[in-house]
Design an enzyme around this catalytic site. Structure first.
Site, short mmCIF file in Angstrom:
data_model
loop_
_atom_site.label_atom_id
_atom_site.label_comp_id
_atom_site.label_asym_id
_atom_site.label_seq_id
_atom_site.Cartn_x
_atom_site.Cartn_y
_atom_site.Cartn_z
N ALA A 166 1.82 8.99 -5.08
CA ALA A 166 2.89 8.31 -5.81
C ALA A 166 2.98 6.81 -5.58
O ALA A 166 3.81 6.15 -6.18
CB ALA A 166 4.23 8.95 -5.42
N LYS A 173 7.55 4.35 1.71
CA LYS A 173 7.66 2.89 1.63
C LYS A 173 7.62 2.44 0.18
O LYS A 173 7.07 3.11 -0.69
CB LYS A 173 6.56 2.20 2.45
CG LYS A 173 5.13 2.35 1.91
CD LYS A 173 4.75 1.33 0.85
CE LYS A 173 3.44 1.68 0.19
NZ LYS A 173 3.21 0.98 -1.09
N ASP A 204 -2.27 1.21 4.87
CA ASP A 204 -0.80 1.34 4.95
C ASP A 204 -0.33 1.98 6.25
O ASP A 204 0.85 1.89 6.59
CB ASP A 204 -0.28 2.19 3.78
CG ASP A 204 -0.26 1.46 2.46
OD1 ASP A 204 -0.40 0.22 2.47
OD2 ASP A 204 -0.11 2.12 1.43
N GLY A 250 3.04 8.33 1.20
CA GLY A 250 3.40 9.62 1.79
C GLY A 250 2.35 10.11 2.77
O GLY A 250 2.68 10.49 3.91
N GLY A 251 1.09 10.12 2.37
CA GLY A 251 0.03 10.56 3.28
C GLY A 251 -0.11 9.62 4.46
O GLY A 251 -0.33 10.07 5.60
N SER A 252 0.01 8.33 4.22
CA SER A 252 -0.09 7.35 5.30
C SER A 252 1.04 7.51 6.31
O SER A 252 0.83 7.43 7.52
CB SER A 252 -0.07 5.93 4.72
OG SER A 252 -1.21 5.68 3.93
#
Length: 289
Positions: A99, A11, A138, A103-105
């Site tokens: 970043a 996102k 997120d 990404g993890g979310s």
């Protein structure tokens, strides 16, 4: 062997504003969040050996232990459903690590979606979002993605019509990781010169990416850029190479550029050759159906 595969989309924030500090210690935010095509692949299959949750990934430096958000998502859903889990979750990573791209979310959201199917729980998106909110701000957005207004601490979502397709360039300085908690802790409203106009962003979403430019902004740049000036240099290079707009995503350090087309996106990427950056050319994507 039964397997479930889910796509976890990155996102960006078309606009990120902070309204104030909440009594629970979090910041009250107002954001337009947008999914882009850069994505991880999540593959869920039966576990091997004793019962439990196992994680594997192809990205060096990413923990596969109980501190991984994908693990926490599986653990939470299993507890909620009263299931003794026996699953293996493979994370095939393309989203840059740490970043500002969720990404993890997004991986955690994909695990919730995938295990909902794998265990045949038939939970709807609202139920998954309520669970996701227990894990991170997120993650509720990442359950369906697309284009959404996020308020509260980011977990209160108003789904908006999908943004018109647009080319997007992503660039993250290699080796640079920024702590989201640190950025929010050091936010000072008095340093903000340009804040996004969220209601105008909403009003112009269907008018194309170029129409959004006057209303975009990210107040967290006032914290991250002074600490890491290379972000400002990357933004300037992108704009000089023809980007409609360049903006830091989330708390950083990734910068994204909106481009007229794929050819322009390639030119913008080429203009970053002198920087030590990870780059990707991608596009706006809509809501997961």
């Amino acid at each position: 062997m039964k397997t479930i595969t889910e796509t976890a989309y990155a996102k960006i924030n078309l606009g990120l504003d902070i309204i104030g500090k909440r009594s629970d210690g979090y910041h009250e935010v107002s954001m337009i969040m947008q999914s882009v095509g850069l994505s991880d692949e999540i593959v869920i299959s039966a576990g091997q050996g004793k019962e439990g949750i196992t994680i594997a990934t192809d990205m060096a430096g990413l923990s596969c232990g109980s501190d991984n958000l994908a693990y926490k998502a599986a653990e939470l859903l299993a507890r909620y459903a009263g299931i003794n889990p026996h699953v293996h979750i493979a994370l095939k990573k393309k989203i840059f690590l740490a970043a500002g791209l969720a990404g993890g979310s997004s991986d955690a959201a994909a695990v919730l979606r995938g295990l909902n199917k794998y265990w045949r729980l038939n939970l709807n998106a609202d139920e998954l979002r309520r669970l996701a909110a227990q894990l991170g701000s997120d993650i509720p957005f990442c359950i369906e993605g697309g284009t959404a207004l996020a308020t509260g601490r980011g977990e209160i979502l108003t789904q908006l019509d999908d943004l018109s397709p647009a080319a997007v360039v992503l660039a993250k300085p290699k080796g640079l990781e920024v702590s989201t908690a640190w950025v929010y802790q050091h936010y000072n409203k008095g340093r903000v010169v340009h804040a996004p106009c969220i209601w105008q962003l909403q009003a112009h979403l269907q008018d194309g990416a170029r129409a959004l430019v006057p209303y975009m902004g990210n107040v967290l740049e006032t914290v991250t850029i002074p600490a890491h000036p290379v972000i400002a240099s990357i933004k300037a290079a992108m704009l000089g190479a023809g980007a409609y707009y360049a903006l830091m995503s989330g708390s950083g350090p990734t910068v994204f550029a909106l481009a007229p087309d794929q050819e322009a996106a390639a030119n913008i990427t080429a203009a970053l050759a002198d920087f030590s950056v990870e780059t990707a050319i991608t596009t706006i994507v809509g809501r997961i159906k």
